[in-house]
Write a protein that holds these residues in place. Structure first.
Motif, PDB file in Angstrom:
ATOM      1  N   PHE A   4      31.658  52.453  38.776  1.00  0.00           N
ATOM      2  CA  PHE A   4      32.321  53.643  38.247  1.00  0.00           C
ATOM      3  C   PHE A   4      32.629  54.667  39.338  1.00  0.00           C
ATOM      4  CE2 PHE A   4      30.451  52.308  34.070  1.00  0.00           C
ATOM      5  CZ  PHE A   4      31.668  52.141  33.419  1.00  0.00           C
ATOM      6  N   ALA A   5      32.050  54.512  40.524  1.00  0.00           N
ATOM      7  CA  ALA A   5      32.343  55.440  41.620  1.00  0.00           C
ATOM      8  C   ALA A   5      33.651  55.109  42.327  1.00  0.00           C
ATOM      9  CB  ALA A   5      31.200  55.416  42.638  1.00  0.00           C
ATOM     10  N   LEU A   6      34.160  53.887  42.166  1.00  0.00           N
ATOM     11  CA  LEU A   6      35.411  53.504  42.817  1.00  0.00           C
ATOM     12  C   LEU A   6      36.603  54.212  42.171  1.00  0.00           C
ATOM     13  CD1 LEU A   6      34.972  49.645  43.275  1.00  0.00           C
ATOM     14  CD2 LEU A   6      35.170  51.340  45.095  1.00  0.00           C
ATOM     15  N   HIS A   7      37.522  54.704  42.990  1.00  0.00           N
ATOM     16  CA  HIS A   7      38.740  55.336  42.497  1.00  0.00           C
ATOM     17  C   HIS A   7      39.923  54.398  42.726  1.00  0.00           C
ATOM     18  CE1 HIS A   7      41.523  58.526  41.376  1.00  0.00           C
ATOM     19  NE2 HIS A   7      42.281  58.107  42.367  1.00  0.00           N
ATOM     20  N   VAL A   8      40.678  54.130  41.680  1.00  0.00           N
ATOM     21  CA  VAL A   8      41.785  53.171  41.727  1.00  0.00           C
ATOM     22  C   VAL A   8      43.028  53.808  42.325  1.00  0.00           C
ATOM     23  CG1 VAL A   8      43.356  51.782  40.326  1.00  0.00           C
ATOM     24  CG2 VAL A   8      40.914  51.809  39.809  1.00  0.00           C
ATOM     25  N   VAL A   9      43.652  53.092  43.276  1.00  0.00           N
ATOM     26  CA  VAL A   9      44.930  53.493  43.860  1.00  0.00           C
ATOM     27  C   VAL A   9      45.872  52.299  43.792  1.00  0.00           C
ATOM     28  CG1 VAL A   9      46.124  54.340  45.912  1.00  0.00           C
ATOM     29  CG2 VAL A   9      43.773  55.071  45.456  1.00  0.00           C
ATOM     30  N   PRO A  10      46.916  52.321  42.917  1.00  0.00           N
ATOM     31  CA  PRO A  10      47.861  51.203  42.864  1.00  0.00           C
ATOM     32  C   PRO A  10      48.621  51.070  44.193  1.00  0.00           C
ATOM     33  CG  PRO A  10      48.043  52.583  40.910  1.00  0.00           C
ATOM     34  CD  PRO A  10      47.198  53.332  41.886  1.00  0.00           C
ATOM     35  N   SER A  11      48.861  49.841  44.616  1.00  0.00           N
ATOM     36  CA  SER A  11      49.573  49.617  45.881  1.00  0.00           C
ATOM     37  C   SER A  11      50.198  48.226  45.883  1.00  0.00           C
ATOM     38  CB  SER A  11      48.627  49.754  47.077  1.00  0.00           C
ATOM     39  OG  SER A  11      49.291  49.436  48.276  1.00  0.00           O
ATOM     40  N   ARG A  12      51.492  48.156  46.211  1.00  0.00           N
ATOM     41  CA  ARG A  12      52.161  46.859  46.334  1.00  0.00           C
ATOM     42  C   ARG A  12      51.861  46.199  47.670  1.00  0.00           C
ATOM     43  NH1 ARG A  12      58.065  49.027  44.687  1.00  0.00           N
ATOM     44  NH2 ARG A  12      57.293  50.668  46.071  1.00  0.00           N
ATOM     45  N   ARG A  13      51.183  46.896  48.578  1.00  0.00           N
ATOM     46  CA  ARG A  13      50.950  46.346  49.915  1.00  0.00           C
ATOM     47  C   ARG A  13      49.706  45.469  49.988  1.00  0.00           C
ATOM     48  NH1 ARG A  13      52.059  51.277  54.097  1.00  0.00           N
ATOM     49  NH2 ARG A  13      52.693  52.809  52.552  1.00  0.00           N
ATOM     50  N   VAL A  14      48.842  45.545  48.988  1.00  0.00           N
ATOM     51  CA  VAL A  14      47.642  44.716  49.019  1.00  0.00           C
ATOM     52  C   VAL A  14      47.908  43.426  48.262  1.00  0.00           C
ATOM     53  CG1 VAL A  14      46.128  46.716  49.196  1.00  0.00           C
ATOM     54  CG2 VAL A  14      46.653  45.783  46.949  1.00  0.00           C
ATOM     55  N   PRO A  15      47.368  42.300  48.744  1.00  0.00           N
ATOM     56  CA  PRO A  15      47.619  41.025  48.060  1.00  0.00           C
ATOM     57  C   PRO A  15      46.915  40.937  46.707  1.00  0.00           C
ATOM     58  CG  PRO A  15      46.107  40.713  49.904  1.00  0.00           C
ATOM     59  CD  PRO A  15      46.625  42.109  50.004  1.00  0.00           C
ATOM     60  N   THR A  16      45.739  41.483  46.579  1.00  0.00           N
ATOM     61  CA  THR A  16      44.991  41.413  45.317  1.00  0.00           C
ATOM     62  C   THR A  16      44.362  42.786  45.041  1.00  0.00           C
ATOM     63  OG1 THR A  16      43.056  40.551  46.529  1.00  0.00           O
ATOM     64  CG2 THR A  16      44.541  38.933  45.518  1.00  0.00           C
ATOM     65  N   MET A  17      43.114  42.940  45.464  1.00  0.00           N
ATOM     66  CA  MET A  17      42.421  44.227  45.427  1.00  0.00           C
ATOM     67  C   MET A  17      41.713  44.413  46.755  1.00  0.00           C
ATOM     68  SD  MET A  17      40.882  44.110  41.498  1.00  0.00           S
ATOM     69  CE  MET A  17      39.796  45.533  41.685  1.00  0.00           C
ATOM     70  N   ALA A  18      41.633  45.648  47.213  1.00  0.00           N
ATOM     71  CA  ALA A  18      41.013  45.938  48.512  1.00  0.00           C
ATOM     72  C   ALA A  18      40.355  47.305  48.437  1.00  0.00           C
ATOM     73  CB  ALA A  18      42.048  45.896  49.635  1.00  0.00           C
ATOM     74  N   VAL A  19      39.399  47.538  49.338  1.00  0.00           N
ATOM     75  CA  VAL A  19      38.678  48.817  49.347  1.00  0.00           C
ATOM     76  C   VAL A  19      38.702  49.402  50.751  1.00  0.00           C
ATOM     77  CG1 VAL A  19      37.154  48.379  47.384  1.00  0.00           C
ATOM     78  CG2 VAL A  19      36.512  47.527  49.647  1.00  0.00           C
ATOM     79  N   ASP A  20      38.589  50.724  50.831  1.00  0.00           N
ATOM     80  CA  ASP A  20      38.360  51.363  52.120  1.00  0.00           C
ATOM     81  C   ASP A  20      36.951  51.936  52.139  1.00  0.00           C
ATOM     82  OD1 ASP A  20      38.364  53.854  50.839  1.00  0.00           O
ATOM     83  OD2 ASP A  20      40.372  54.397  51.507  1.00  0.00           O
ATOM     84  N   ARG A  21      36.526  52.405  53.290  1.00  0.00           N
ATOM     85  CA  ARG A  21      35.138  52.859  53.440  1.00  0.00           C
ATOM     86  C   ARG A  21      34.833  54.122  52.658  1.00  0.00           C
ATOM     87  NH1 ARG A  21      33.573  53.073  59.057  1.00  0.00           N
ATOM     88  NH2 ARG A  21      35.234  51.613  59.517  1.00  0.00           N
TER      89      ARG A  21
ATOM     90  N   ASP B  98      42.529  39.590  52.335  1.00  0.00           N
ATOM     91  CA  ASP B  98      42.446  40.955  52.863  1.00  0.00           C
ATOM     92  C   ASP B  98      41.745  41.834  51.845  1.00  0.00           C
ATOM     93  OD1 ASP B  98      42.696  43.371  54.103  1.00  0.00           O
ATOM     94  OD2 ASP B  98      44.814  43.136  54.614  1.00  0.00           O
ATOM     95  N   CYS B  99      40.451  42.062  52.061  1.00  0.00           N
ATOM     96  CA  CYS B  99      39.681  42.934  51.177  1.00  0.00           C
ATOM     97  C   CYS B  99      39.682  44.378  51.666  1.00  0.00           C
ATOM     98  CB  CYS B  99      38.246  42.422  51.067  1.00  0.00           C
ATOM     99  SG  CYS B  99      38.101  40.846  50.174  1.00  0.00           S
TER     100      CYS B  99
END
Length: 427
Positions: A45-62, A175-176
């Motif tokens: 629940f702490a993750l914030h969703v950002v839609p993006s066409r540049r990621v192949p599936t789902m990815a996270v930043d630090r 690419d995660c």
């Protein structure tokens, strides 16, 4: 797309607005993940969703943003999306970005190919026990078995065991995100972007998850239980600490100082016709006392031999200035360090390292530094030795660290390690 998500995306790409992601489906998958992995609820629940066409599936930043491909959400079943949620948040909880940065510095791993290898190794660490029991593995999930590697190891271990090649050709798409390997991506919002967690908030999330796992250890796989234990008790970089403690002891004022005419002092220029000697620092003499009592295991004795080799490197590689002695209830002979494999470690009885100290101090020339490798279950000298002392303590999981001293009736009672020694935990 909610206004907050749209604002985050506008900030990320500067002008273009990303297509809407099916948030109902995505959040239903997250709720399923929480139901089957309740100890990860705080992190999910702490993750914030950002839609993006540049990621192949789902990815996270630090900074705990989760970048999501709208097309990937549309074509992926909810059960598999739940697995991806768990996978991505696992990268962040296990600090794969920070660990990836450290490995890159230590091993000289640079470029996108090496970061892809880190991503694959991190996936192997997560996926060996992540799925099952209500969680469906997503299509293409990389496991240690796929690469012919053993289960239950860490990213750093897997990195040593494979290279990019035929087996990994089909993984070029993987690419995660920077949260998996530490290398920033073009879609990252960065530290100043919207909806990121700061360092204190990230630590709080990890602590809450570790609390949940520790409170109900039977619900979590072995890998998560190990992670939770380390979250509460971070492992020390003990080999670096031991080397630093030894170098600090060996470089103390007055240790190993001597004069030489081989290199005249700069003050000679002010005294015409007189050559003044310069002060040089000679390498210190080090005596290593290894506890070989019955309470020290064979594995710890093997570790002690490795530390002896590290000690010789810490003093400039002068093996001729390093001697080694085994000690249980009595002290053995002093052996010069030639090869660590040839050092006889004899013992197996009780423990009294006072004998080892006394034997080391009788040597001529005497040591500048005494290094003791022990489990700590021993009486110590009542007075400070005339040379510096470093104590390497073998770890004892779940047991308090105690040493012993003699009371008025001649019995040994628990006491803390001596204050005159620099103490480093080993293990």
């Amino acid at each position: 797309m909610t206004p907050s998500v749209g604002h985050a995306v506008d900030h990320a790409v500067g002008h273009a607005v990303e297509p809407a992601v099916d948030l109902d489906k995505l959040y239903a998958a997250r709720l399923h993940a929480v139901r089957v992995r309740p100890y990860l609820a705080t992190a999910l629940f702490a993750l914030h969703v950002v839609p993006s066409r540049r990621v192949p599936t789902m990815a996270v930043d630090r900074h705990w943003r989760c970048y999501v491909s709208p097309g990937f959400v549309d074509r992926t079943p909810v059960e598999e999306l739940a697995g991806v949620w768990v996978h991505e948040v696992s990268h962040l909880l296990r600090d794969h970005h920070g660990r990836g940065d450290r490995v890159a510095r230590e091993r000289g791993l640079h470029g996108r190919a090496e970061r892809l290898r880190m991503n694959i190794a991190a996936d192997c660490e997560i996926n060996d026990d992540a799925y099952g029991e209500g969680l469906t593995p997503p299509a293409g999930a990389v496991t240690p078995q796929y690469l012919g590697l053993p289960e239950g190891e860490l990213m750093e271990d897997y990195l040593r065991q494979f290279r990019l090649g035929p087996l990994t050709d089909d993984l070029a798409w993987l690419d995660c995100g920077s949260g998996a390997d530490g290398l920033e991506r073009e879609w990252d919002l960065g530290p100043d972007g919207a909806h990121g967690l700061d360092a204190q908030e990230r630590d709080a999330v990890r602590f809450r998850v570790a609390q949940g796992i520790a409170g109900r250890p039977g619900d979590a796989p072995k890998g998560w239980r190990r992670w939770a234990e380390e979250a509460f008790h971070p492992p020390q970089r003990w080999r670096e600490l031991l080397g630093a403690a030894l170098r600090a002891a060996a470089s103390g004022s007055g240790e190993g100082a001597d004069y030489t005419y081989g290199r005249p002092a700069r003050r000679s220029a002010g005294v015409p016709g007189v050559v003044l000697p310069s002060l040089r620092r000679t390498p210190p003499r080090v005596c290593v006392v290894v506890d070989t009592s019955g309470s020290v295991s064979d594995a710890e004795l093997g570790s002690a031999l490795l530390e002896v080799a590290a000690i010789s490197r810490a003093v400039g590689g002068r093996r001729d200035l390093v001697t080694v002695m085994s000690c249980d209830a009595s002290a053995g002979a002093l052996h010069p360090l030639c090869l660590a494999e040839g050092i006889p470690l004899i013992g197996g009885g009780g423990t009294d390292l006072r004998e080892g100290f006394a034997r080391a101090l009788r040597a001529r020339p005497g040591p500048d530094v005494i290094v003791v490798l022990t489990d700590g279950q021993t009486p110590w000298p009542s007075t400070r030795p005339p040379c510096r002392t470093v104590v390497g303590l073998f770890a004892r999981a779940g047991a308090p660290r105690t040493t012993y001293e003699e009371d008025e009736e001649g019995e040994y009672v628990p006491n803390s390690p001596p204050t005159w020694a620099r103490v480093v935990e080993i293990g």
